[in-house]
Design a protein around this motif. Structure first.
Motif, PDB file in Angstrom:
ATOM      1  N   GLY A   1      51.040  -4.691  11.246  1.00 55.80           N
ATOM      2  CA  GLY A   1      49.908  -4.634  12.165  1.00 55.80           C
ATOM      3  C   GLY A   1      48.786  -3.741  11.696  1.00 55.80           C
ATOM      4  N   CYS A   2      48.935  -3.168  10.496  1.00 53.43           N
ATOM      5  CA  CYS A   2      47.902  -2.264   9.952  1.00 53.43           C
ATOM      6  C   CYS A   2      47.467  -2.782   8.584  1.00 53.43           C
ATOM      7  CB  CYS A   2      48.456  -0.843   9.843  1.00 53.43           C
ATOM      8  SG  CYS A   2      47.237   0.377   9.315  1.00 53.43           S
ATOM      9  N   SER A   3      46.489  -3.671   8.581  1.00 49.70           N
ATOM     10  CA  SER A   3      46.068  -4.309   7.335  1.00 49.70           C
ATOM     11  C   SER A   3      45.421  -3.338   6.356  1.00 49.70           C
ATOM     12  CB  SER A   3      45.103  -5.462   7.641  1.00 49.70           C
ATOM     13  OG  SER A   3      44.000  -5.014   8.399  1.00 49.70           O
ATOM     14  N   ALA A   4      44.940  -2.189   6.844  1.00 51.72           N
ATOM     15  CA  ALA A   4      44.339  -1.202   5.951  1.00 51.72           C
ATOM     16  C   ALA A   4      45.356  -0.663   4.950  1.00 51.72           C
ATOM     17  CB  ALA A   4      43.745  -0.051   6.763  1.00 51.72           C
ATOM     18  N   ASP A   5      46.648  -0.773   5.282  1.00 53.38           N
ATOM     19  CA  ASP A   5      47.688  -0.264   4.386  1.00 53.38           C
ATOM     20  C   ASP A   5      48.135  -1.290   3.343  1.00 53.38           C
ATOM     21  OD1 ASP A   5      47.658   2.060   5.861  1.00 53.38           O
ATOM     22  OD2 ASP A   5      49.448   1.576   7.037  1.00 53.38           O
ATOM     23  N   PHE A   6      47.640  -2.508   3.426  1.00 52.13           N
ATOM     24  CA  PHE A   6      48.143  -3.566   2.555  1.00 52.13           C
ATOM     25  C   PHE A   6      47.884  -3.328   1.074  1.00 52.13           C
ATOM     26  CE2 PHE A   6      48.081  -7.019   6.129  1.00 52.13           C
ATOM     27  CZ  PHE A   6      49.101  -6.325   6.778  1.00 52.13           C
ATOM     28  N   PRO A   7      46.697  -2.838   0.665  1.00 53.58           N
ATOM     29  CA  PRO A   7      46.507  -2.592  -0.773  1.00 53.58           C
ATOM     30  C   PRO A   7      47.501  -1.588  -1.334  1.00 53.58           C
ATOM     31  CG  PRO A   7      44.394  -2.704   0.340  1.00 53.58           C
ATOM     32  CD  PRO A   7      45.429  -2.687   1.425  1.00 53.58           C
ATOM     33  N   ALA A   8      47.807  -0.528  -0.579  1.00 58.28           N
ATOM     34  CA  ALA A   8      48.782   0.454  -1.039  1.00 58.28           C
ATOM     35  C   ALA A   8      50.178  -0.175  -1.111  1.00 58.28           C
ATOM     36  CB  ALA A   8      48.796   1.668  -0.110  1.00 58.28           C
ATOM     37  N   PHE A   9      50.487  -1.055  -0.158  1.00 52.56           N
ATOM     38  CA  PHE A   9      51.773  -1.741  -0.193  1.00 52.56           C
ATOM     39  C   PHE A   9      51.860  -2.636  -1.421  1.00 52.56           C
ATOM     40  CE2 PHE A   9      54.286  -5.559   0.907  1.00 52.56           C
ATOM     41  CZ  PHE A   9      55.535  -4.949   1.026  1.00 52.56           C
ATOM     42  N   ARG A  10      50.777  -3.334  -1.751  1.00 54.56           N
ATOM     43  CA  ARG A  10      50.771  -4.172  -2.957  1.00 54.56           C
ATOM     44  C   ARG A  10      51.075  -3.323  -4.196  1.00 54.56           C
ATOM     45  NH1 ARG A  10      45.202  -6.417  -3.651  1.00 54.56           N
ATOM     46  NH2 ARG A  10      44.850  -4.249  -4.222  1.00 54.56           N
TER      47      ARG A  10
ATOM     48  N   VAL B   1      47.943 -10.399  18.087  1.00 57.67           N
ATOM     49  CA  VAL B   1      47.093 -10.923  17.010  1.00 57.67           C
ATOM     50  C   VAL B   1      47.319 -10.135  15.724  1.00 57.67           C
ATOM     51  CG1 VAL B   1      44.724 -11.164  16.196  1.00 57.67           C
ATOM     52  CG2 VAL B   1      45.307 -11.895  18.504  1.00 57.67           C
ATOM     53  N   ARG B   2      47.284  -8.803  15.831  1.00 48.91           N
ATOM     54  CA  ARG B   2      47.404  -7.953  14.637  1.00 48.91           C
ATOM     55  C   ARG B   2      48.715  -8.185  13.906  1.00 48.91           C
ATOM     56  NH1 ARG B   2      45.478  -3.949  18.054  1.00 48.91           N
ATOM     57  NH2 ARG B   2      47.561  -3.032  18.205  1.00 48.91           N
ATOM     58  N   VAL B   3      49.804  -8.258  14.652  1.00 44.61           N
ATOM     59  CA  VAL B   3      51.118  -8.314  14.019  1.00 44.61           C
ATOM     60  C   VAL B   3      51.528  -9.732  13.638  1.00 44.61           C
ATOM     61  CG1 VAL B   3      53.577  -7.833  14.342  1.00 44.61           C
ATOM     62  CG2 VAL B   3      51.854  -6.211  15.178  1.00 44.61           C
ATOM     63  N   LEU B   4      51.271 -10.693  14.525  1.00 47.95           N
ATOM     64  CA  LEU B   4      51.807 -12.038  14.340  1.00 47.95           C
ATOM     65  C   LEU B   4      50.881 -12.999  13.601  1.00 47.95           C
ATOM     66  CD1 LEU B   4      53.494 -12.661  17.816  1.00 47.95           C
ATOM     67  CD2 LEU B   4      54.442 -11.597  15.763  1.00 47.95           C
ATOM     68  N   LEU B   5      49.594 -12.715  13.569  1.00 49.54           N
ATOM     69  CA  LEU B   5      48.655 -13.651  12.955  1.00 49.54           C
ATOM     70  C   LEU B   5      47.790 -13.002  11.876  1.00 49.54           C
ATOM     71  CD1 LEU B   5      47.765 -16.560  12.981  1.00 49.54           C
ATOM     72  CD2 LEU B   5      46.166 -16.034  14.825  1.00 49.54           C
ATOM     73  N   LYS B   6      47.085 -11.943  12.246  1.00 47.45           N
ATOM     74  CA  LYS B   6      46.239 -11.263  11.260  1.00 47.45           C
ATOM     75  C   LYS B   6      47.090 -10.655  10.147  1.00 47.45           C
ATOM     76  CE  LYS B   6      42.822  -7.554  10.737  1.00 47.45           C
ATOM     77  NZ  LYS B   6      42.059  -6.486  11.436  1.00 47.45           N
ATOM     78  N   GLY B   7      48.228 -10.074  10.515  1.00 48.25           N
ATOM     79  CA  GLY B   7      49.087  -9.444   9.513  1.00 48.25           C
ATOM     80  C   GLY B   7      49.538 -10.411   8.434  1.00 48.25           C
ATOM     81  N   PRO B   8      50.217 -11.517   8.792  1.00 48.50           N
ATOM     82  CA  PRO B   8      50.640 -12.471   7.755  1.00 48.50           C
ATOM     83  C   PRO B   8      49.469 -13.040   6.959  1.00 48.50           C
ATOM     84  CG  PRO B   8      51.816 -12.892   9.799  1.00 48.50           C
ATOM     85  CD  PRO B   8      50.765 -11.862  10.107  1.00 48.50           C
ATOM     86  N   TYR B   9      48.337 -13.260   7.620  1.00 47.48           N
ATOM     87  CA  TYR B   9      47.167 -13.838   6.950  1.00 47.48           C
ATOM     88  C   TYR B   9      46.719 -12.922   5.802  1.00 47.48           C
ATOM     89  CZ  TYR B   9      42.678 -16.319   6.521  1.00 47.48           C
ATOM     90  OH  TYR B   9      41.611 -17.050   6.065  1.00 47.48           O
ATOM     91  N   PHE B  10      46.451 -11.666   6.130  1.00 53.43           N
ATOM     92  CA  PHE B  10      45.873 -10.781   5.128  1.00 53.43           C
ATOM     93  C   PHE B  10      46.926 -10.152   4.207  1.00 53.43           C
ATOM     94  CE2 PHE B  10      42.355 -11.141   8.131  1.00 53.43           C
ATOM     95  CZ  PHE B  10      41.346 -11.464   7.247  1.00 53.43           C
ATOM     96  N   LEU B  11      48.175 -10.087   4.644  1.00 46.61           N
ATOM     97  CA  LEU B  11      49.211  -9.632   3.728  1.00 46.61           C
ATOM     98  C   LEU B  11      49.414 -10.667   2.626  1.00 46.61           C
ATOM     99  CD1 LEU B  11      51.348  -7.540   2.968  1.00 46.61           C
ATOM    100  CD2 LEU B  11      52.972  -8.804   4.393  1.00 46.61           C
ATOM    101  N   THR B  12      49.464 -11.937   3.001  1.00 47.08           N
ATOM    102  CA  THR B  12      49.591 -12.990   1.986  1.00 47.08           C
ATOM    103  C   THR B  12      48.409 -12.957   1.036  1.00 47.08           C
ATOM    104  OG1 THR B  12      50.803 -14.368   3.579  1.00 47.08           O
ATOM    105  CG2 THR B  12      49.897 -15.472   1.638  1.00 47.08           C
ATOM    106  N   GLN B  13      47.215 -12.797   1.574  1.00 52.63           N
ATOM    107  CA  GLN B  13      46.017 -12.722   0.736  1.00 52.63           C
ATOM    108  C   GLN B  13      46.103 -11.546  -0.228  1.00 52.63           C
ATOM    109  OE1 GLN B  13      42.100 -11.047   2.115  1.00 52.63           O
ATOM    110  NE2 GLN B  13      41.568 -13.236   2.226  1.00 52.63           N
ATOM    111  N   THR B  14      46.565 -10.396   0.257  1.00 54.69           N
ATOM    112  CA  THR B  14      46.640  -9.191  -0.568  1.00 54.69           C
ATOM    113  C   THR B  14      47.682  -9.326  -1.670  1.00 54.69           C
ATOM    114  OG1 THR B  14      45.973  -7.828   1.328  1.00 54.69           O
ATOM    115  CG2 THR B  14      47.015  -6.703  -0.514  1.00 54.69           C
TER     116      THR B  14
END
Length: 268
Positions: free
Chosen positions: A77-86, A129-142
């Motif tokens: 639910g926190c897309s700002a952390d996705f680059p660090a996760f990558r 929205v953040r966890v179930l839709l936005k999260g998978p969308y932008f995590l996959t993109q990242t």
């Protein structure tokens, strides 16, 4: 004539093991999916958020079976952390498997919450929205630059987005899962040029810790659910994990852009 060492090394070299990223694998469907994938010889990078001890336990279960797994923290639910996760995924790939890419992504992490339409708040809606839709969308993109050509993505959706699972009180939750089904189709179309398959799996009622371990707290709801299920019981996490593992494997190599309900025939 002696044979060069270089020829021997090439002849006996084994292909690098496949690796999967599975989100939300500290328990339930995510844990079962990670275990089933690992039993097929695939390394697993699994994530957990509120139950990191559960994530470590999943790693231990995989290792006990002879597999290899790494647990990483992630709040989908926190897309700002996705680059660090990558970056953490890339480091785990290099250190554990000597790879620069992974093969499979399972967007499983999520939570369930119900409210009648008139009682649904914007706060609840936005969190879903953040966890179930936005999260998978932008995590996959990242993570896409690390996903190997010829790989596969599975999104865990829900039969709450289908007629079979239509129940009062899930308008917001079902909407997000329905959006994830649509995203699945678009990703399948756009990523097909790289040979990447994208499907979704829609579980029915399954015995997990969802909704604060609702089935354990309210066992009286299980018999009515079983009575409405063609195969006569509540779903188990292994039922879903096996289906996901099969879709990722050779059995699913000609399947893409599909949403597959795994519910034992609920409301059939």
């Amino acid at each position: 004539m002696s044979v060069s060492h270089g020829f021997n090394a090439t002849a006996t070299a084994r292909p690098a093991p496949r690796v999967a990223v599975v989100t939300g694998a500290s328990s339930g469907i995510g844990r079962s999916t990670a275990i089933q994938i690992a039993r097929r010889g695939t390394g697993v990078i699994l994530t957990s958020h509120g139950n990191q001890a559960g994530g470590r336990e999943t790693v231990s279960m995989i290792e006990k079976d002879g597999g290899t797994a790494v647990a990483l923290p992630l709040d989908v639910g926190c897309s700002a952390d996705f680059p660090a996760f990558r970056d953490s995924v890339a480091a785990a790939l290099r250190e554990t498997w000597q790879r620069e890419s992974f093969d499979f992504l399972v967007n499983n992490a999520g939570f369930g919450q119900m409210a009648m339409f008139e009682d649904t708040t914007e706060q609840m809606f936005d969190e879903l929205v953040r966890v179930l839709l936005k999260g998978p969308y932008f995590l996959t993109q990242t993570l896409l630059p690390l996903l190997a050509d010829g790989g596969a993505v599975i999104n865990t959706t829900s039969n709450a987005a289908r007629f079979s699972g239509l129940e009062a009180g899930y308008s917001a939750y079902g909407k997000m899962k329905g959006g994830l089904v649509v995203l699945t189709r678009y990703l399948a179309k756009e990523l097909s040029a790289r040979g990447i398959r994208v499907n979704s799996v829609s579980p029915g009622a399954t015995r997990t810790r969802i909704a604060d371990d609702a089935f354990a707290r309210h066992p009286e709801v299980i018999p009515p659910i079983a009575a409405r299920t063609a195969l006569g019981r509540l779903g188990e996490p292994e039922d879903i994990g096996l289906a996901i593992a099969a879709l990722l494997g050779e059995e699913g190599r000609w399947i893409t852009a599909q949403d597959i309900e795994v519910s034992g025939g609920y409301n059939l």
